[in-house]
Design an enzyme around this catalytic site. Structure first.
Site, short mmCIF file in Angstrom:
data_model
loop_
_atom_site.label_atom_id
_atom_site.label_comp_id
_atom_site.label_asym_id
_atom_site.label_seq_id
_atom_site.Cartn_x
_atom_site.Cartn_y
_atom_site.Cartn_z
N GLU A 44 21.84 -47.90 47.06
CA GLU A 44 21.14 -48.93 47.84
C GLU A 44 19.81 -49.26 47.15
O GLU A 44 19.12 -48.38 46.65
CB GLU A 44 20.85 -48.41 49.25
N LYS A 115 23.81 -56.12 54.52
CA LYS A 115 23.63 -55.03 55.50
C LYS A 115 23.53 -55.62 56.91
O LYS A 115 22.70 -56.51 57.17
CB LYS A 115 22.36 -54.25 55.15
N CYS A 156 24.13 -47.99 54.07
CA CYS A 156 23.25 -46.98 54.66
C CYS A 156 23.29 -46.92 56.19
O CYS A 156 24.24 -46.39 56.75
CB CYS A 156 21.84 -47.18 54.12
N1 LIG Z 1 18.18 -47.20 54.15
C1 LIG Z 1 18.58 -46.87 55.35
O1 LIG Z 1 19.24 -47.63 56.03
C2 LIG Z 1 18.18 -45.51 55.82
C3 LIG Z 1 19.04 -45.00 56.94
C4 LIG Z 1 18.64 -43.66 57.39
O2 LIG Z 1 17.88 -42.95 56.74
C5 LIG Z 1 19.21 -43.17 58.64
O3 LIG Z 1 18.80 -42.08 59.05
O4 LIG Z 1 20.06 -43.84 59.24
#
Ligand SMILES: NC(=O)CCC(=O)C(=O)O
Length: 277
Positions: A44, A115, A156
């Site tokens: 990412e 996303k 993520c």
């Molecule tokens: N970059 C992200 O979306 C981080 C997501 C994350 O750390 C989580 O705990 O969920």
């Protein structure tokens, strides 16, 4: 295609975009020499530090330095590249998305995922992050039809939303790729649990690729890129340092698990209201 060789590049991301692109290029070339993968996955936000203050300056529209470079590499090296994500300049003046571009082995654009769930959290004394201050959310679920079968993409924080994965599985995804950058608070608590849960719930392979931890960065990435099989077993996992994640995935094994433990068949969909009909 019965097996597919998947390589993740857990690369160090710096404050300099040019250095990040050179690093991606170097790891892609080295990874190909060592593993001859079918698919390469980057992390990412691989061209920018994961920090809202960098996203506008590092953002690009399709056809900018980053997509041109990765597209060229896919074509020259004859390999499919799932290009982690980058801040993408959208259509509107201030629109920026967290976007994965996917290129086929001839350099053709196979698709992109923006996303969907923005990372807006506040854990006092630990971590506060509000992607929505700078980024806009994607509106589409992404399952790409590739020569290696259907591949779902999530970025993520998207991994925390099981309905998304149920829909991707329903649309035929057998591998879900997750470029992700958890942190040192939520990473140790939830990263492995979430990756294994999504794989097991949906009986799919999951390949999650993080940046390496950069001790100088404002956001400390958890690392721990991992590949999980449809039984929920971790096939390969890194620590926080730079490195390669690699596995050959056996699609017959996925069918075996689904035959032996037919949870998808045993579902009582008529009783649920969370699954897209
Ligand atoms: N970059 C992200 O979306 C981080 C997501 C994350 O750390 C989580 O705990 O969920």
């Amino acid at each position: 295609m019965k097996t597919v060789k998947v390589l993740g590049c857990q690369m160090m991301v710096e404050e300099d975009k040019k250095m990040n692109l050179e690093k991606a290029e170097e790891m892609i070339a080295r990874g190909i020499r060592k593993y001859q993968p079918d698919i390469i996955i980057l992390p990412e936000m691989f061209n920018t530090p994961y920090d809202n203050s960098y996203f506008p300056e590092f953002s690009e529209a399709y056809g900018g330095d980053t997509t041109l470079k990765i597209q060229k590499l896919a074509k020259e090296q004859g390999v499919m590249i799932i290009a982690g994500s980058i801040p993408e300049q959208g259509e509107g003046e201030k629109e920026i998305y967290n976007t994965t571009y996917v290129f086929g082995s001839k350099g053709e654009l196979l698709g992109k995922h923006r996303k969907i769930h923005l990372f807006d959290i506040d854990i006092p004394g630990k971590i506060t992050f509000k992607e929505s201050d700078v980024l806009s959310p994607g509106e589409e679920i992404t399952v790409l039809d590739t020569k290696f079968g259907k591949i779902g993409i999530a970025i993520c924080y998207d991994v925390r939303f099981p309905e998304l994965f149920q829909i991707m599985e329903k649309e035929g995804a057998r591998l879900v790729v997750i470029p992700g950058a958890f942190n040192t608070t939520t990473g140790p608590a939830h990263w492995e649990l979430l990756m294994r849960s999504r794989a097991l719930d949906n009986q799919v392979y999951v390949a999650a690729v993080s940046p390496a931890r950069n001790s100088k960065a404002s956001y400390q990435a958890y690392g721990h890129s991992m590949i999980v099989d449809p039984w929920g077993r971790i096939l390969d996992e890194l620590e926080e340092k730079e490195g390669f994640l690699y596995r050959e995935l056996d699609i017959d094994y996925l069918h075996q698990v689904r035959g032996e433990l037919p949870t998808r068949k045993n579902r009582r969909v008529s009783l649920y209201d969370t699954i897209k009909k």
